[in-house]
Design a protein around this motif. Sequence first.
Motif: not given
Lengths: 401, 269, 171
Positions: A92-101, A209-217
Motif C-alpha cells: 500500500l505504501s508503494a502504491l500511495l507513493a506512485i499515486s501521490l507523485l 507521507g506518514l500522515a497521508v498513509f495513516i488516513l488512507v490506511l
Amino acid sequence: MSSKIITYSEVGAGKGFYTLLAIFAAICAVGFFAFLYLEHEGHYVTGMNNQIVWGLPHVFAIFLIVAASGALNIGSIGTVFRKKIYQPLGRLSALLAISLLVGGLVVLVLDLGHADRLIIAMTHYNFKSIFAWNIILYNGFLGLVGFYIWTMMDRKLKEAYPYAGFMAFTWRLLLTMGTGSIFGFLVARQFYDAAIMAPLFIAMSFSLGLAVFILVLFASYKWTGRELGDLIINRLRYLLAIFIAAVLFFELMRHLSNLYATEHHGVEWFILRDGGVYTQLFWIVQIFLGSLVPLSLIFCRFLAGNRLSLVIAAGLVILGGFAQLYVILIGGQAFPLVLFPGADVESSYFDGVTNSYSPSIWEIMLGLGGVGLAFLMVTIGVKVLRFLPESLSDGIVDKAR
Amino acid sequence: MSNSSVNNMSQTAQPSADGNNQVDAYRRRFMGAITGTVAAAAAITLVPGVFLREVHAADVTPRPEDQPADAKIRWGMLIDTRRLTDGGESMVEACKKEHGWGNDPKARPDQQAQWIRTVKVTDKLTKNSFTLPVMCQHCETAPCVDVCPTGASMKRADGIVQVNKHTCIGCRYCMMACPYKARSFVHEPLTDQLPHSPRGMGTVESCNMCVHRVDKGQIPACAEAAPQAVIFGDLNDPESRISRAMKALGGEQIRGDLGLNTGVRYLNI
Amino acid sequence: MMFSKIKSMLLLPLMLPMLLVAFLAGCDASPPEINLATAKEKAEQCVEPTEDMRRNHMVYLNEHRDETVIAGIRTKKHSLNECINCHVSATKADGEALHYPDQEHFCASCHTYAGVKIDCFQCHADRPQVLDNSDYKHKLSANSYHEMSAKKQPLNMADMLLVTGDKGAVQ
C-alpha cells in the motif's frame, strides 16, 4: 517471510467503491477543466503574477511530491530496516507513493505556460539545472517503485525484493533532496538560499507521507470492513510523533541560523512577525495546529489507544504541512528581492514592496484535481491488484513479526 | 564589488567621491571615454549637450548575416546614472517601442511585462537617493541559465543572455532565480507582435540587449535613447570605448556580492 | 512544435482513407477552395523549389530558427519573417487585418486542410509589416531577388496530396 501468513486481496466492487470512484473522478474532471481554461486563456486569470511566479498549484504539487516520497517510507522501514511488522504495509505504501507523485507531477506540468511542450522537457536537458535532474528523479522513482511493487507481488522475484526496496529508498532520499534543492539553490531569494532546505524537505516528507498513509490506511480498512489492530496503529502513532519533532527541529535550525545572519533579518521578521497572513499561517497553522496539537494528541495519556485522536493528528499534520509549504513558497516570494542592501527601493515593477497574492478558483481547482487523481489511482489500484492485507489484526501482525 | 572593479577604482582617483572639482574632472573623463578622443572631449565640454552620433558606429561592427555570434566578443553596457537626467525613463520608453511590451490588454498591473524599469534607490541611513534603469544584467554566470531545465534560458557566444522561446516550457524557475527581477512571464495570448521581437503567451521574456539590432551592427534601443549616459560595446576588447571608460572610471554591479560578473555596469550607484 | 508534428503524423492514417473516399465518391470531390486570393502576388519560385517547400518548409524553418536564436545567424533565405512578408497579405479582402486564425491566411489555408496545429504565431508576427513597401522583394542572395509575377497559382488536388499524402512530408 511475512507473505506466508499475510494474505492480500483486492477490495470488492460495492456501491461504496463506485461512489468513491465517481467522487475522485469528478474532482479530476474539475482539475482538468481548470487546466483547459488556463491553457486557453493564459495565466492572467490566476492570482499569479510576475512577482509571485509560483502559486497555489505549486504548493499542491510540491505537497504531493514530498508526501509521495514519504509514503514510501513505511515500505522502506519494513524492507531496508528489516522491521517485519511494517512489511505487510509495503504494498500500500508503494502504491500511495506512485499515486501521490503522479498527482503532484500532473499539477506541476499542467500549470506550465506551455504544457503542450512536455516533450521538450523530456528531450532537452540542461544538466546544471536541479529541475532537469528532478525530471529524471521523478521518472526513475516511478520505475523503481513499480519494480518494488512487482517484487512484493511476484514470488519469482522474491530475491530481488530487498534490493528493490533498498534502491527505492535511496532514490526517494535523492528525490526529496532534489525537491528541497529547487529552493535551496536559489541564491537570489533571501528565504530560500540555504542547504538546510534539503534535509528539511526530507523530514517534511517523513511526516507528511506518514500522515497521508495513516488516513488512507484507516479509510480503506474501515470502508472495506477489514480488521486493523492496535499493534500496528501504535507503531505508526509514535513514528508520526518522531517525524513531527524532526520537522520542528529542522525548522528551528533554519530560522535560528537565519536570525544569526543580519543579512536575513528582514525576511525572518517578515515571516515570524510582520508578514500578516504568512505569520499567522506559520505560528497558528504550522506550529500550533500542525505540530504542537498533534504531538499533544499522540502523547496525551487520556487518549492513548484512541483512534480518532490519531486520525485528527494526521489530518492536522497534513494541514500544517500545507501551511508550511505555503509559507515557504508564497511567503518567500512575497518578501521583496534585495536589490540594494541597506537601501529602500521603489519602482513601477513592485520593487521593495511586499507582493500580494490571492489564489484564483482555477488554481484551487487545478491543485485539487491533482489530489483527486492521486486518490483515484489508489482507489483503482486496491481494486485491481492485491495491495491490502485481508487483516491486520493484532494476532496476525504479531505472528508476522 | 568584485575584485576587478576594486582595481579599476583604485587606479583612478575615486571619481564620484566629493567636491565639485573632482566631479568636473570625472565628467571630462567620461566625456573623453564617450567620444573616444581627447580633442573631441575638449570640444564637447565647451558645448554641453552636443554629441556626435557617429561615434557609435565604432561600438558595434556589422557582422555578415551568415556568420554566428563571435565568442571573442562580450557585449556590455555602462550606464552613468548621473548623466541620466530622467533616471532612465527615455530608455524604458525606447525599449517599449522597440519590443512592444508594457500594454498587454488583459494582464493586471502586476502581470504586465517589464523588460526594463527605473528604480529609485534611497539609502536607509543617509537618505541619499538616485534613480537607475534596471534590466537583465547579462551575467557571465547567469542563475537563470543554470536553473532552466530545458536550456531555453541561454547565453549566446557573445555574452547576451536571452530566452529561446522555442524550447521555453513556461516553468518560471528562471524568474525565481534571477536576483534582478529582470524577467517577465506573458500571461495572455498576444497578437500583432513586432516581427523582429517575437513574444507570446506561456513563455518567459526579458531584455535581450536588442540582439536583432546588435547583429545588424546597431546599438540597443535604450543605449541609443540615452547616448549622453550609456556606452554599449565589447567588454573583451581593451580598446573599445566601454572598456576604456570602465578602466578609467570603474563600473559597479548591482548585487556585486553575488559574483555574477554582470555585463551591465553602472557609474555612481 | 515537435508535439504538433507527432499529432499530424498520427492524423495521417486517418486522413488517407478519408481522401480516398472523397475520390471514390466522384461527385464534387474537388478540394476545398484554398484561398490564396488575398495573399500577395505569388512569386514564380520560392526560395526552394515549390514542391520541396510544400514538403519541407517546416524543416527549413526549424533549422533556421535554431541557427538564428542560438547562434545568431541571420540569413534571410529561410526566415519566417520573409515567408510572411512575401506570402501573406496584411489585410483581408474587406480591408481588415488578416491574422492566422483567418481562413484566408496563407499558412492557415493549408494547415487547416491538413489538420496541422502550429504554435509559431503565438509569438511571431503573422502578417507582414512592410506595408510602406508594396514592391517588397524577397532577397535570395546578395544580388538576386524573388521575381514577382502577377500570375496566380491556385493549389490543385495533386499539390494537396504532396503535402498531406506522403509521410515524408510531415516528418
